[in-house]
Scaffold this active site. Structure first.
Site, short mmCIF file in Angstrom:
data_model
loop_
_atom_site.label_atom_id
_atom_site.label_comp_id
_atom_site.label_asym_id
_atom_site.label_seq_id
_atom_site.Cartn_x
_atom_site.Cartn_y
_atom_site.Cartn_z
N ASP A 294 0.88 -1.21 0.39
CA ASP A 294 0.03 -0.17 -0.25
C ASP A 294 1.01 1.52 -0.12
O ASP A 294 1.41 1.80 0.52
CB ASP A 294 -0.65 0.00 1.63
CG ASP A 294 -1.81 -1.24 1.54
OD1 ASP A 294 -2.44 -1.09 0.69
OD2 ASP A 294 -1.56 -2.00 2.38
N ARG A 302 4.29 2.77 2.81
CA ARG A 302 5.53 1.11 3.63
C ARG A 302 6.46 1.03 2.81
O ARG A 302 7.26 0.77 3.55
CB ARG A 302 4.63 0.05 3.27
CG ARG A 302 3.02 0.15 2.42
CD ARG A 302 2.69 -0.39 4.44
NE ARG A 302 0.93 -0.72 3.95
CZ ARG A 302 0.14 0.21 5.33
NH1 ARG A 302 0.72 0.52 6.35
NH2 ARG A 302 -1.10 -0.72 4.58
N ARG A 363 -7.15 10.35 3.42
CA ARG A 363 -6.75 8.89 2.41
C ARG A 363 -7.49 9.39 1.49
O ARG A 363 -7.53 9.02 0.30
CB ARG A 363 -6.93 7.74 2.57
CG ARG A 363 -6.11 7.20 3.97
CD ARG A 363 -6.71 6.26 4.80
NE ARG A 363 -6.27 5.08 3.72
CZ ARG A 363 -6.45 3.96 3.40
NH1 ARG A 363 -8.07 3.18 5.18
NH2 ARG A 363 -6.41 2.81 2.74
N LYS A 393 -9.68 1.35 -5.01
CA LYS A 393 -10.18 1.40 -3.45
C LYS A 393 -11.39 2.35 -2.98
O LYS A 393 -11.33 3.56 -3.27
CB LYS A 393 -9.08 0.48 -2.55
CG LYS A 393 -7.72 1.39 -2.24
CD LYS A 393 -7.03 0.22 -1.85
CE LYS A 393 -6.41 1.55 -0.71
NZ LYS A 393 -4.85 1.12 0.55
N HIS A 394 -11.99 2.16 -2.80
CA HIS A 394 -12.64 0.15 -1.93
C HIS A 394 -14.04 0.65 -2.26
O HIS A 394 -15.38 1.16 -1.59
CB HIS A 394 -12.48 -0.17 -0.24
CG HIS A 394 -11.03 0.89 0.12
ND1 HIS A 394 -11.04 2.03 0.31
CD2 HIS A 394 -10.60 -0.56 1.05
CE1 HIS A 394 -9.37 2.17 1.54
NE2 HIS A 394 -8.79 0.72 1.35
N HIS A 406 -11.11 -2.72 9.73
CA HIS A 406 -10.08 -3.95 10.15
C HIS A 406 -10.92 -4.57 11.79
O HIS A 406 -10.53 -5.58 11.97
CB HIS A 406 -8.95 -2.34 10.83
CG HIS A 406 -8.15 -2.26 9.34
ND1 HIS A 406 -8.46 -1.50 9.32
CD2 HIS A 406 -7.14 -2.89 9.21
CE1 HIS A 406 -7.91 -1.56 7.49
NE2 HIS A 406 -7.13 -1.76 7.80
N ASP A 478 -11.14 -7.07 -0.43
CA ASP A 478 -9.44 -6.14 0.94
C ASP A 478 -9.55 -8.13 2.04
O ASP A 478 -9.49 -8.54 1.98
CB ASP A 478 -10.93 -5.56 1.52
CG ASP A 478 -9.52 -4.48 2.51
OD1 ASP A 478 -8.34 -5.06 2.55
OD2 ASP A 478 -10.18 -3.22 2.87
#
Length: 578
Positions: A294, A302, A363, A393-394, A406, A478
């Site tokens: 990501d 990352r 984001r 996404k998403h 999550h 996902d």
């Protein structure tokens, strides 16, 4: 009267791809490509960064590329592989000049600066001599688009030309034709461009194009069920070194690919070495690995090594510069390519319509779906321009949730009409602009499906995304290890239901054993008849096609040049945001 002579040339057939090219004399819009193939570009090879290209030329190049992905040249209402010749003459009248070559014909429309090549009464080759495009220089095209897929040359008594060839997607090829560089002109300007339907044999009698199989059916016939299902899973890894469990996933389970997180990457050399070990272990597999992470920019990044970060998408949305978003995508793609990755889970196309959203927030580019669409698609295309697969996404939109998937399963109580007015708009635009891969969220939309979240819903994936929105590309879930799934369904059962719903790739981002559970559950579902092997074949065809389309290969990578990357990022940020 201007004398005009046609120079005709027959191009090579590459794999199953066939196209024809015609040459005319100077000032003739019918003039085009090549008769000699060489391996390198002999013109001046100065390095030009996208930020160094004047804005007018940069916009022109971008318009050419965007149009080519749709089979068009800018400002011309003709689609290669689709428009019928009678439609052209209805718009523009009879051509100024025509020539018949075997079963094909070529027609010059001088006042429009366009030549078309026609096969079976359907245009398959559109060429433009637009004066604005003719202001673009050779090194600007190379600096903006990177190295071409192929370089060819043409020379006769009146022409000495170089042709840069880019396969912009699985259907269309873009050619930039220049005078060959000389000592007096080391950086020539464009003579003309050409957009070709890649395979004339796929033009049907109604003028449409079929997607080229590229041998996927034959490949499938040689694969075991285990090999096919392995390709459908992208797994996470543990730690920062290549382990036996990772080797088993590659060599025993024939895994489709891996996702890396920050805790898997300590610095640039370690990351490159880790990826190189995976590539080496996959040498006996005919399918290269998806190597993903990501790398969104903002707070979701990352890659290690001291890379300068980009602003959040929210900041970029306020600035609202499509040019910046495209160049950010180019640099995100360059970062990933230099580290050895080939798949980015970006950009975010969620509309930030709920200020209490704990997982999207900054984001997202905006609460305005038009801004999200415009900037997100530019970033997507920038990433793609570097040979990196992009993921939107998403789906169908995570922006109006107040729960982090999550941690729990979010619920969005919107009907289809409401979604179509807001959340779905960016995804619809991305699909029209050749989205590679769609990630489906773990969101329950009870007005569309009371039983399953989007990532497991046939109503949302097959009926809405594929049928209503006409998306034929690959779909990925996902992360299946999120609590939205594990607390309600279990990874094995959820993976089976996702494939039944229409997903092609199952993302299992944490713990190799979870990935094995997903694989074994899918195998058992096929053996028990819950899922047909034909359904598995549909997904594996899409996966093979995506890997072929991006020419993925398990090639070893060198350490990235962090300093050079940071210089480009600094130049972009300082030039656009201050």
């Amino acid at each position: 009267m201007i004398k005009r002579t046609f120079f005709i040339i027959f191009l090579v057939m590459s794999l199953t791809l066939l196209s024809f090219i015609v040459f005319n004399k100077h000032l003739n819009p019918g003039q085009s490509s090549d008769n000699k193939t060489q391996t390198g570009i002999t013109s001046s090879d100065q390095t030009v960064q996208p930020a160094d290209i004047p804005s007018t030329q940069k916009e022109s190049i971008h318009n050419v590329i965007s149009s080519a992905k749709e089979g068009r040249v800018p400002n011309v209402p003709i689609v290669s592989g689709q428009t019928r010749m009678e439609e052209v003459t209805e718009m523009w009248g009879n051509p100024d000049h025509s020539v018949q070559i075997q079963n094909d014909s070529y027609h010059d429309f001088i006042h429009h600066g366009v030549t078309v090549g026609v096969s079976e009464n359907t245009v398959y080759d559109v060429r433009s001599f637009d004066p604005g495009i003719q202001e673009i220089h050779l090194n600007q095209v190379k600096g903006f688009s990177g190295d071409p897929d192929e370089v060819k040359y043409y020379q006769d008594k009146t022409h000495d030309q170089i042709i840069l060839i880019y396969n912009v997607n699985s259907l269309y090829q873009l050619k930039w034709i220049f005078p060959k560089a000389t000592t007096d002109n080391t950086n020539p300007k464009v003579d003309h461009i050409a957009v070709l339907a890649l395979d004339k044999s796929n033009i049907d009698q109604e003028g449409g194009i079929h997607v080229v199989d590229k041998g996927a059916s034959k490949i499938l016939s040689q694969m075991s069920l285990e090999d096919k299902i392995g390709q459908m899973v992208i797994a996470g890894v543990s730690g920062t070194t290549f382990s036996q469990s990772t080797k088993d996933l590659i060599q025993k389970y024939k895994i489709g690919g891996f996702i890396f997180f920050s805790n898997n990457m300590t610095d640039a050399p370690q990351t490159v070495q880790f990826l190189n070990r995976m590539k080496s272990a996959n040498n006996n597999n005919p399918f290269p690995l998806f190597l993903s992470t990501d790398q969104e920019g903002g707070r979701v990044t990352r890659l290690p090594g001291g890379l300068i970060n980009f602003p959040s998408n929210e900041e970029i949305g306020k600035f609202n510069s499509p040019g910046y978003s495209y160049e950010e995508g180019v640099l995100l793609g360059r970062e990933l390519k230099e580290f050895g990755f080939n798949l980015d889970f970006a950009p975010v196309l969620d509309v930030n319509s709920n200020p209490n959203n704990p997982v999207i927030g900054d984001r997202s580019y905006s609460s305005d779906p038009e801004i999200v669409s415009h900037l997100g698609i530019q970033t997507m295309e920038g990433i793609q321009s570097q040979g990196i697969i992009s993921t939107v996404k998403h789906f169908p939109g995570h922006g109006d949730t107040d729960v982090d998937s999550h941690l729990e399963l979010p619920v969005v109580n919107k009907d289809l009409d409401t979604l179509e007015e807001l959340e779905l708009l960016p995804f619809q635009q991305a699909i029209k602009n050749e989205a590679d891969l769609v990630m489906v969220a773990h969101i329950l939309l009870p007005k569309l499906d009371r039983s399953y979240p989007a990532s497991m819903s046939k109503s949302i994936i097959t009926d809405l995304l594929r049928k209503n929105m006409d998306y034929n590309g690959a779909v990925i879930t996902d992360d299946m290890t999120m609590k939205a799934i594990t607390d309600h369904y279990g990874i094995g059962k959820a993976s089976v239901q996702s494939v039944k719903a229409g997903c092609d790739l199952i993302l299992v981002a944490h713990d190799e054993n979870n990935a094995i559970e997903a694989i074994n559950s899918l195998k058992e579902a096929v053996r028990s008849g819950e899922i047909s092997e034909n359904r598995i074949n549909e997904s594996v065809k899409r996966i093979i096609h995506l890997k072929q389309q991006y020419h993925l290969a398990d090639l070893q990578s060198d350490d990235p040049n962090i300093t050079k990357l940071n210089e480009s990022i600094t130049q972009l940020n300082s030039g656009r945001l201050h």
